[in-house]
Design an enzyme around this catalytic site. Structure first.
Site, PDB file in Angstrom:
ATOM      1  N   GLU A 150       0.812  -1.222   0.000  1.00  0.00           N
ATOM      2  CA  GLU A 150       0.000   0.000   0.000  1.00  0.00           C
ATOM      3  C   GLU A 150       0.850   1.278   0.000  1.00  0.00           C
ATOM      4  O   GLU A 150       0.787   2.082   0.932  1.00  0.00           O
ATOM      5  CB  GLU A 150      -0.975  -0.016   1.174  1.00  0.00           C
ATOM      6  CG  GLU A 150      -1.975  -1.142   1.072  1.00  0.00           C
ATOM      7  CD  GLU A 150      -3.122  -1.060   2.081  1.00  0.00           C
ATOM      8  OE1 GLU A 150      -2.953  -0.409   3.119  1.00  0.00           O
ATOM      9  OE2 GLU A 150      -4.161  -1.660   1.815  1.00  0.00           O
ATOM     10  N   GLU A 306      -6.252  -8.188  -1.150  1.00  0.00           N
ATOM     11  CA  GLU A 306      -6.656  -8.339   0.248  1.00  0.00           C
ATOM     12  C   GLU A 306      -8.151  -8.092   0.347  1.00  0.00           C
ATOM     13  O   GLU A 306      -8.715  -7.302  -0.416  1.00  0.00           O
ATOM     14  CB  GLU A 306      -5.987  -7.306   1.162  1.00  0.00           C
ATOM     15  CG  GLU A 306      -4.517  -7.471   1.388  1.00  0.00           C
ATOM     16  CD  GLU A 306      -3.961  -6.375   2.310  1.00  0.00           C
ATOM     17  OE1 GLU A 306      -4.745  -5.810   3.111  1.00  0.00           O
ATOM     18  OE2 GLU A 306      -2.775  -6.069   2.205  1.00  0.00           O
TER      19      GLU A 306
HETATM   20  C1  GLA Z   1      -4.268  -3.023   4.791  1.00  0.00           C
HETATM   21  C2  GLA Z   1      -2.869  -3.601   4.902  1.00  0.00           C
HETATM   22  C3  GLA Z   1      -2.807  -4.889   5.646  1.00  0.00           C
HETATM   23  C4  GLA Z   1      -3.732  -4.885   6.833  1.00  0.00           C
HETATM   24  C5  GLA Z   1      -5.123  -4.570   6.355  1.00  0.00           C
HETATM   25  C6  GLA Z   1      -6.165  -4.642   7.456  1.00  0.00           C
HETATM   26  O1  GLA Z   1      -4.916  -3.347   3.655  1.00  0.00           O
HETATM   27  O2  GLA Z   1      -2.267  -3.761   3.650  1.00  0.00           O
HETATM   28  O3  GLA Z   1      -1.480  -5.105   6.050  1.00  0.00           O
HETATM   29  O4  GLA Z   1      -3.320  -3.932   7.756  1.00  0.00           O
HETATM   30  O5  GLA Z   1      -5.139  -3.269   5.850  1.00  0.00           O
HETATM   31  O6  GLA Z   1      -7.445  -4.332   6.974  1.00  0.00           O
END
Ligand code: GLA
Ligand code: ZN
Length: 682
Positions: A150, A306
């Site tokens: 991210e 994710e």
């Molecule tokens: C983000 C991060 C993950 C985790 C998720 C939790 O997407 O990339 O490492 O912290 O949030 O929702």
């Protein structure tokens, strides 16, 4: 480039938490197989284990994990660890730590907060990535590189400020050019040396040059892309065939994701819908986010990297998913072109920030758990849908969402200063909504898009015209396309300078056949109305709709007025127009309306242009997305029921259920939150 022939199912696997629990690592493999998992993202936040001391790498534990997974039929999505760095590095090289927008350097803490420019950090990342690639880059288990995590935020340190000045020099050449573009002599704000220029540090920095702020955002994006490119370059010598991705965040606008389309071999994103929050438009909003992420790379699938298999701990309220919702949420991504359903995370940690974030395996470690069973069911369904891998998402409608335009709307002063982005995102969703409700495939694109594949382009509040966009839209309409534009279009150029001599600028006035004169921003208690003229030709619309918020006043030149304002001193002037231009036509919606008008008006275009994926009436809450095999033409209709009651849908023709292989009959019954995937019988 390597690809895979299954829909990926798995998620962030953080075995580093359990290296002293071999029994748990063993059990993980058993449970992964039970849940139908075939891909795990490994190594995302493992820098302290991979390089416990400066220059001393320890990759053996990771090799063991990758081997174990592979022997059990599970691919590795291998991450580079730059999303968080070890304490020794922060202590020895403070320059790797970011300086926040308030001008203060952070301490060693948190994550996702390194300097984009620091030569030390870039060198450490280069060494790490190249060592990882050397060890694992040709391993058959490794199907994808997951660069960092991210990417986001900005760094205001001296290194970044200096790089920003170089970036400006390259862009403007001379200070004279820069001062002109920033309109800086107003308030005596001209720069006489490059060194006088800084980013806008909160509270003390420049906020009056809107284009300086836009330039800073553009620069930050370019630094982030450059950082990612450097991460990628470091892998390539030893791992030439494994594609790279980075997990994005949907409509996050801290970076202009449009600039990442080249550096990413595959687009991926992290999807955390706040299901059951009472927001009726949420399914459409998530669909729209998928359509934005996918369309970054036209004609290609993407990955949902994710998602939570259950509750999400950082949302205001961590609601559980009702039965069926997890399958629907997962298959919604596939319906929009995802070749994966990945979760955060595989197993809940005992401690730390995310110990209560939903995970496939809960603290009880049990497979006899509602969440685990839901995940296993998704595993089965993805397996049955293997034929959808690498199929495309054919769209004949584009809705324009441009991050630079959003930035500019956010920075400008005027209209509604209290509303986030002056309502742009609300407008975007409101205009996307009718397509969702009627089951129409849409690409959400930015101003860099090629519009030739589309029949209809919808452009809410296209305030800032980046180079080339006006010309592309003119050509699109000239060649027979249908364009829908709105109030506050074509007001400033790519440097945020207002067009002189009338708007919409750059020839869009001719396309719409009108000139914008003034714009009235209304208080919430002020209302106006849009009244259809008897000869509007828009069949099925009501006579009158409520409007408010923003009412643009226009003077038509060649356009035909379809509706007029009902009140105020501008009653009787145009509120909705259409203009024939070349072989196409351009509609102009002059005021912000309710959803009712957009549903009805865009509904007419959907009908007239024959845009629905399935030619049938859909019950409320139901939508249809279409994926298509580009080589065989085989079509996959994903019928999704986001309502909390069972529905029946009349099918226009003969279909087979892809998962069961059975014929469908004339009516498709779906339970609450049900989803079915159909092939037409040809
Ligand atoms: C983000 C991060 C993950 C985790 C998720 C939790 O997407 O990339 O490492 O912290 O949030 O929702
Ligand atoms: Zn910096």
């Amino acid at each position: 480039m390597k690809y895979w022939n299954v829909l990926l199912h798995g998620g962030d696997y953080n075995p580093g938490q359990w290296l002293d629990h071999p029994e748990i690592l063993k059990e993980d493999i058993r449970l992964m197989k039970l849940a139908g998992c075939n891909a795990m993202s490994v190594g995302i936040f493992d820098w302290e284990r991979l390089e416990p001391e400066e220059g001393k790498y320890d990759f053996d534990w990771l090799a063991q994990i990758i081997e174990n997974l592979y022997e059990n039929g599970i691919y590795t999505v291998l991450a580079t660890p730059s999303g968080a760095r070890p304490a020794w590095m922060a202590e020895k090289y403070p320059e790797v730590l970011r300086v926040n927008p308030d001008g203060r350097r952070i301490l060693f803490a948190e994550r996702h907060n390194h300097c984009w420019t620091s030569p030390v950090y870039r060198e450490k990342v280069r060494q790490m990535n190249s060592a990882l690639a050397q060890r694992f880059g040709k391993h058959p288990a490794v199907v994808l590189w997951h660069l960092s995590n991210e990417y986001g935020g900005e760094c205001h340190c001296e290194l970044c400020q200096a790089a920003f000045r170089e970036w400006l020099k390259k862009k403007y050449g001379t200070l004279e050019n820069l001062n002109h573009t920033y309109w800086s002599s107003f308030w005596s704000h001209s720069y006489s040396s490059w060194d006088q220029i800084t980013s806008s540090i909160e509270g003390i920095g420049e906020t009056a040059h809107h284009n300086l702020i836009l330039d800073w955002k553009r620069f930050t994006t370019d630094q982030a892309v450059d950082f990612m490119q450097a991460e990628k370059d470091a892998l390539r010598t030893f791992s030439p065939d494994v594609p790279v991705t980075t997990n994005m965040m949907g409509f996050y606008d801290g970076l202009n994701y449009g600039k990442f389309r080249e550096v990413c071999d595959v687009i991926s994103w992290d999807n955390y819908p706040n299901w059951h929050n009472g927001q009726e438009s949420l399914p459409a909003y998530i669909a729209m986010a998928h359509d934005w992420m996918r369309a970054l790379k036209p004609g290609e699938p993407f990955l949902m990297m994710e998602s939570s298999p259950s509750a999400t701990n950082w949302q205001p309220v961590a609601r559980l998913r009702r039965p069926g919702m997890h399958e629907l949420s997962s298959l919604q991504a596939v319906a929009h072109g995802s070749d994966s359903v990945q979760y955060f995370q595989w197993r809940k940690g005992r401690g730390g920030a995310e110990k209560f974030h939903g995970a496939v395996v809960d603290h009880d470690g049990s497979a006899d758990h509602r969440v685990f069973r839901d995940v296993a069911r998704v595993g089965e369904r993805l397996h049955a849908l293997t034929d959808t891998v690498r199929t495309v998402f054919p769209a004949r409608v584009a809705v324009i969402h441009d991050v630079e335009n959003r930035w500019a709307l956010g920075e400008m002063k005027g209209l509604h200063n209290t509303q986030y982005q002056k309502g742009f995102m609300e407008d975007l969703l409101a205009m996307y909504r009718p397509f969702f409700d009627q089951g129409v495939n849409v690409d959400v694109v930015d101003e860099e898009a090629d519009f030739t594949p589309y029949k209809l382009v919808v452009a809410p509040m296209l305030y800032l015209l980046r180079a080339g966009i006006a010309e592309k839209l003119s050509r699109f309409v000239e060649n027979g396309g249908v364009l829908v534009g709105t109030y506050w279009t074509g007001v400033v150029d790519e440097n945020d300078l207002c067009f002189l001599g009338g708007t919409p600028g750059q020839g869009l006035d001719a396309v719409f056949g009108l000139e914008q004169t003034e714009i009235d921003a209304l208080y919430p208690h002020d209302k106006n109305s849009l009244r259809l003229l008897p000869d509007s030709g828009l069949h099925g619309l009501a006579r009158e709709y409520q409007t408010g918020d923003l009412c643009q006043l226009v003077r038509v030149t060649t356009a035909r007025t379809l509706a007029e304002y009902g009140a105020e001193f501008y009653a009787g002037t145009p509120a909705l127009t259409v203009n024939s231009f070349g072989n196409g036509r351009a509609y102009y919606i002059a005021c912000r309306t309710g959803q009712d008008f957009l549903n009805d008006f865009l509904g007419v275009l959907i009908r007239d242009l024959g845009l629905r994926n399935l030619d049938t009436e859909l019950p409320a809450g139901v939508t249809v997305s279409l994926r298509c095999d580009a080589s065989t033409g085989r079509e996959f209709f994903f019928v999704q029921n986001f309502s909390d009651s069972a529905v029946e849908i009349a099918l226009p023709g003969s279909f087979t259920n892809v998962e069961t292989g059975k014929a469908c009959g004339e009516t498709l019954s779906l339970p609450a939150y049900g989803v079915a995937v159909l092939n037409p019988v040809k």
